[in-house]
Design an enzyme around this catalytic site. Structure first.
Site, PDB file in Angstrom:
ATOM      1  N   GLU A   8       1.066  -1.129  -0.155  1.00  0.00           N
ATOM      2  CA  GLU A   8       0.154  -0.083  -0.020  1.00  0.00           C
ATOM      3  C   GLU A   8       1.006   1.002  -0.004  1.00  0.00           C
ATOM      4  OE1 GLU A   8      -3.637   1.985   2.927  1.00  0.00           O
ATOM      5  OE2 GLU A   8      -2.339   0.326   3.386  1.00  0.00           O
ATOM      6  N   LYS A  11      -9.122   3.062  -2.616  1.00  0.00           N
ATOM      7  CA  LYS A  11      -9.485   2.542  -1.455  1.00  0.00           C
ATOM      8  C   LYS A  11     -10.834   3.200  -0.970  1.00  0.00           C
ATOM      9  CE  LYS A  11      -7.455   1.665   3.250  1.00  0.00           C
ATOM     10  NZ  LYS A  11      -6.405   2.098   3.927  1.00  0.00           N
ATOM     11  N   CYS A  35      -5.685  -3.248   2.707  1.00  0.00           N
ATOM     12  CA  CYS A  35      -5.473  -2.909   4.141  1.00  0.00           C
ATOM     13  C   CYS A  35      -6.712  -3.044   4.584  1.00  0.00           C
ATOM     14  CB  CYS A  35      -5.056  -1.526   4.304  1.00  0.00           C
ATOM     15  SG  CYS A  35      -4.249  -1.453   6.153  1.00  0.00           S
TER      16      CYS A  35
END
Length: 313
Positions: free
Chosen positions: A44, A131, A165
């Protein structure tokens, strides 16, 4: 084509230097190519940087001039997609003959997004995922993605997608990705806790897919002093200890986790395991109960402004 070689790249970017970080990423992609890797996953925010320890001097109802300047600096580290940096990464993927999933900080207008980019082995930018839900203080500096980038791209070994994540703790998002028949489930992350690896095992077992999770190995010295760090100022202190891992569709760890430093973890995977594992569990197929539970996904771009002429087409 049943077997393929997968890699998760555990490394840190170059402090405060996006161009140098892109060049480092290209070298790491080349190293994967020399190893014969077919699919490589990076952490990430590898390009643009994960601002661990920063807070941009924000409190409820308060901003400061210094915090605004920190954000301006961080904004300048981000990249446009597509742009010159993606061209370099695409060329590296082409030269290596490797599919690449790369974590970047994307700049679009006045907003930053934590994004995963997908590059084909021919060098094409195949798509991206923004995200959906920045975690906790990440919302101070990153915008929210929408359902239009719940992306799955084709590879010779099945569809490849990314969930970044703590998005992996969103059951409905996982289900939406499983419905895309993701065989290679990429999980770029900044989570280096002991609890992360069993999460990845659960995802692999639930989705009956290969899970490739890459985390940075990041020391304080790998983060620019342009962002005030509220964890430590000792250059040798570890801010992110890695823990990258590869898991098969039965939830078995086949590479990692590694907490020792920068490394490339490689595993040979067999797509025949996908069908074998779904014999007794397919969460969006024979193990689903649409008569009881159904998921509706809004996958249109959620634009703040749309012209009437565009909407009527």
């Amino acid at each position: 084509m049943s077997q393929f070689l997968a890699a998760v790249v555990q490394a840190s970017p170059i402090a405060g230097d996006t161009q140098a970080s892109v060049e480092k990423a290209a070298k790491l992609i080349a190293e994967c190519g020399r190893k014969g890797v077919d699919v490589a996953v990076f952490p990430e925010a590898f390009i643009g940087g994960y601002p661990k320890g920063a807070n941009f001097e924000i409190a409820v109802g308060m901003r400061t001039a210094a915090g605004r300047e920190e954000f301006r600096w961080y904004f300048e580290q981000a990249i446009a997609v597509p742009g010159p940096e993606t061209e370099i990464l695409a060329q590296a993927a082409r030269d290596a003959g490797t599919f690449v999933t790369m974590g970047v900080i994307e700049r679009d207008g006045g907003t930053l997004y934590c994004t995963a980019l997908f590059f084909g082995k021919d060098g094409g930018l195949m798509g991206k995922h923004r995200k959906l839900m920045p975690t906790a203080a990440e919302r101070l500096c990153w915008g929210f993605g929408d359902g239009s980038t719940l992306t799955a791209v084709p590879t010779p070994w099945g569809n490849m997608g990314a969930v970044i994540c703590w998005e992996n703790y969103m059951p409905l998002l996982r289900t939406a990705m499983y419905d895309k028949h993701v065989a290679i489930y990429c999980a770029p992350t900044a989570d280096d806790r002991d609890t992360w690896v069993p999460t990845m095992q659960h995802v692999a077992l639930e989705g009956r897919c290969f899970v490739l999770s890459a985390c940075q190995y990041l020391k304080r010295g790998d983060v620019s002093d342009a962002l005030k760090n509220h964890i430590t100022d000792a250059p040798g202190d570890v801010l992110m200890r890695g823990g990258s891992v590869i898991v098969d569709p039965y939830g078995k760890i086949v590479a990692g986790p590694d907490f020792s430093g920068e490394t490339i973890l490689v595993a040979e995977l067999d797509t025949a395991d996908l069908a074998r594992s779904k014999f007794d569990f397919d969460v969006v197929g024979h193990y689903a109960r649409p008569d009881v539970f159904r998921l509706t996904v809004e996958d249109r771009p959620m634009l703040a402004v749309q012209s009437a002429s565009a909407s009527s087409q």
